[in-house]
Design an enzyme around this catalytic site. Structure first.
Site, short mmCIF file in Angstrom:
data_model
loop_
_atom_site.label_atom_id
_atom_site.label_comp_id
_atom_site.label_asym_id
_atom_site.label_seq_id
_atom_site.Cartn_x
_atom_site.Cartn_y
_atom_site.Cartn_z
N GLN A 74 0.85 -1.20 0.00
CA GLN A 74 0.00 0.00 0.00
C GLN A 74 0.88 1.25 0.00
O GLN A 74 1.69 1.45 0.91
CB GLN A 74 -0.95 0.02 1.20
CG GLN A 74 -2.01 1.12 1.00
CD GLN A 74 -2.94 1.32 2.19
OE1 GLN A 74 -2.48 1.41 3.32
NE2 GLN A 74 -4.23 1.43 1.92
N TYR A 123 -6.26 10.79 4.10
CA TYR A 123 -4.85 11.09 3.80
C TYR A 123 -4.75 11.89 2.48
O TYR A 123 -5.78 12.31 1.93
CB TYR A 123 -4.02 9.79 3.79
CG TYR A 123 -4.00 9.16 5.17
CD1 TYR A 123 -3.39 9.84 6.24
CD2 TYR A 123 -4.62 7.95 5.44
CE1 TYR A 123 -3.39 9.30 7.53
CE2 TYR A 123 -4.63 7.41 6.72
CZ TYR A 123 -4.01 8.09 7.75
OH TYR A 123 -4.02 7.58 9.03
N ARG A 178 -7.57 2.34 -3.09
CA ARG A 178 -8.51 2.24 -1.97
C ARG A 178 -9.16 3.60 -1.73
O ARG A 178 -8.48 4.61 -1.66
CB ARG A 178 -7.76 1.80 -0.71
CG ARG A 178 -8.67 1.45 0.44
CD ARG A 178 -7.92 0.86 1.61
NE ARG A 178 -8.73 -0.16 2.23
CZ ARG A 178 -8.73 -0.45 3.53
NH1 ARG A 178 -7.92 0.21 4.35
NH2 ARG A 178 -9.51 -1.39 4.03
N GLY A 228 -9.61 -6.95 8.21
CA GLY A 228 -8.51 -6.29 8.89
C GLY A 228 -8.19 -6.97 10.20
O GLY A 228 -7.40 -7.93 10.25
C1 LIG Z 1 -4.24 -1.51 13.50
C2 LIG Z 1 -4.87 -0.95 12.26
C3 LIG Z 1 -4.10 -0.30 11.32
C4 LIG Z 1 -4.65 0.17 10.12
N1 LIG Z 1 -3.83 0.73 9.18
C5 LIG Z 1 -4.32 1.01 7.94
C6 LIG Z 1 -3.46 1.38 6.87
O1 LIG Z 1 -2.23 1.44 7.01
N2 LIG Z 1 -4.03 1.65 5.67
C7 LIG Z 1 -5.39 1.59 5.47
O2 LIG Z 1 -5.85 1.84 4.35
N3 LIG Z 1 -6.22 1.21 6.45
C8 LIG Z 1 -5.73 0.90 7.67
N4 LIG Z 1 -6.57 0.43 8.65
C9 LIG Z 1 -7.98 0.18 8.34
C10 LIG Z 1 -8.18 -1.30 7.95
O3 LIG Z 1 -7.57 -1.58 6.71
C11 LIG Z 1 -9.68 -1.64 7.84
O4 LIG Z 1 -10.27 -0.75 6.94
C12 LIG Z 1 -10.40 -1.58 9.18
O5 LIG Z 1 -9.69 -2.29 10.19
C13 LIG Z 1 -11.82 -2.15 9.07
O6 LIG Z 1 -11.78 -3.52 8.67
P1 LIG Z 1 -12.02 -4.70 9.73
O7 LIG Z 1 -13.33 -4.39 10.41
O8 LIG Z 1 -12.06 -5.97 8.93
O9 LIG Z 1 -10.88 -4.65 10.70
C14 LIG Z 1 -6.04 0.01 9.88
C15 LIG Z 1 -6.84 -0.62 10.85
C16 LIG Z 1 -6.27 -1.11 12.02
C17 LIG Z 1 -7.15 -1.82 13.01
#
Ligand SMILES: Cc1cc2nc3c(=O)[nH]c(=O)nc-3n(C[C@H](O)[C@H](O)[C@H](O)COP(=O)(O)O)c2cc1C
Length: 376
Positions: free
Chosen positions: A102, A183, A230, A322
């Site tokens: 990413q 961002y 994304r 995630g």
């Molecule tokens: C610890 C953590 C770090 C994350 N870092 C990013 C990231 O670097 N880039 C991004 O697009 N989303 C990031 N997210 C968002 C996740 O990609 C995802 O959209 C979010 O956790 C919801 O999905 P889930 O319910 O399956 O966890 C992060 C989420 C978490 C929990």
């Protein structure tokens, strides 16, 4: 019982054939705790452990020093970082997986700490709200950023191009452009944070220009069939907002159709999730699904059951998970066998050592541990 539902069927996405419909969502883990922000051997292990995902999307990785907004996040702009990532891609490939990086520029979600005392950059001098910066000095207020000059915007596009070249050298199967979560790219797209009067601001055509130039630059290097993007049309991170989200994001996605990208990845969480559409906010993902002419990934609070339903209803081709992938390196196998999941430990999501990073047990390890106890 072994499941054979749609989640477990192969899918051809751009240049890749995936064995299942699971994407590991990009997640910052802040473990590049070294001078050059280089992925470590623990990072190699972390991604290798998760290689059964149809597609791994790495944590956001900054495309330049200017792109940094958090401590200990890895980059993809130095030779050392490329070498560090090469070990990751080699390990994932040897374990039978596929991995996109990413590509990230935080824009205004940053702090002078990362920029030798200079202000972070953004489309316009509009201060984000509701977020803090995390530096080595702890939590800090985020200041009002400095607006990029027009020639500097073009230089950032070139940084994305170089990052894509580095991603290729590092052996990635492709790259996801981080256009989500408030961002830099999102800051350009949405009119609350973009008040420019040059070719990158004003009309939706102008606000989308930066995103589309980045897509062109990255896909020129990697091939459009190895480039994804994304978007988070209903996200509110950093106070990001737009007066017409549906219209704005529909336009962006119409324009993306000219590239034949590997995929569009949309975060629009299910109700009740912090990333869900806010009360009164219209859902945008169903419209984007209809507009986009390629593979569509949905993310945000999905379980096995809701993921299956979304795939069956043709709301998406893949589901990104995630948090479930943080605590379950073998999430695919666990869903397939209807096995219990490990609980995630939020305290170790960001930063720290291997605890909560590479020590979540696989099913096989849980079974071995149980066997050991029984035999004692
Ligand atoms: C610890 C953590 C770090 C994350 N870092 C990013 C990231 O670097 N880039 C991004 O697009 N989303 C990031 N997210 C968002 C996740 O990609 C995802 O959209 C979010 O956790 C919801 O999905 P889930 O319910 O399956 O966890 C992060 C989420 C978490 C929990």
């Amino acid at each position: 019982m072994t499941q054979t539902t749609k989640l477990f069927t192969p899918f051809t996405m751009g240049a890749l054939t995936l064995p299942n419909r699971f994407a590991m969502a990009p997640m910052t883990r802040s473990r590049a705790n070294n001078e050059g922000n280089v992925p470590t051997d623990s990072t190699v292990k972390y991604y290798e452990q998760r290689a059964s995902a149809g597609l791994i999307i790495t944590e956001g990785s900054q495309v330049s020093q200017q792109a940094v907004g958090y401590i200990f996040t890895p980059g993809i702009y130095s030779e050392e970082q490329v070498a560090g990532w090469k070990k990751v891609t080699d390990a994932v490939h040897a374990a039978g997986g596929r991995i996109f990086i990413q590509l990230w520029h935080v824009g205004r979600i940053s702090h002078p700490f990362f920029h030798q005392g200079e202000l972070p950059v953004a489309p316009s001098a509009v201060q984000p709200t509701g977020v803090k910066a995390f530096t080595l000095n702890g939590q800090e207020e985020i200041p009002t950023p400095r607006a990029l000059e027009t020639h500097e915007v073009k230089a950032v596009v070139e940084d994305f191009r170089k990052a894509a070249e580095n991603a290729k050298k590092a052996g990635f199967d492709g790259a996801e452009i981080h256009g989500a979560n408030g961002y830099l790219i999102d800051q350009f797209i949405q009119d609350g944070s973009n008040q420019r009067t040059d070719e990158y601001g004003g009309s939706v055509e102008n606000r989308a220009r930066f995103a589309l130039e980045v897509v062109k630059a990255v896909s020129d290097v990697l091939g459009a069939d190895r480039t994804g993007i994304r978007l988070s049309p209903t996200g509110v991170m950093g106070g990001i907002n737009d007066t017409d989200r549906l219209g704005t994001f529909s336009y962006v996605v119409e324009q993306l159709n000219q590239f034949n990208l590997a995929y569009l990845h949309v975060i629009e969480a299910l109700p009740g999730h912090p990333m869900a559409a806010q009360p009164g906010q219209e859902k945008v993902a169903p419209t984007l699904r209809k507009i986009f002419n390629g593979p569509f990934i949905l993310n945000g609070g999905y379980t096995q059951e809701t993921a299956e339903a979304a795939l069956e209803n043709n709301e998406a081709d893949l589901i990104a998970f995630g948090v479930p992938f943080i605590s379950n390196p073998d999430l695919v196998e666990r869903f397939q066998q209807g096995a219990a999941l490990n609980a995630p430990d939020q305290a170790t999501f960001y930063g720290g050592d291997d605890k909560g990073y590479i020590d979540y047990p696989s099913l096989a390890e849980v079974e071995q541990a149980t066997q050991d106890i029984v035999e004692k």
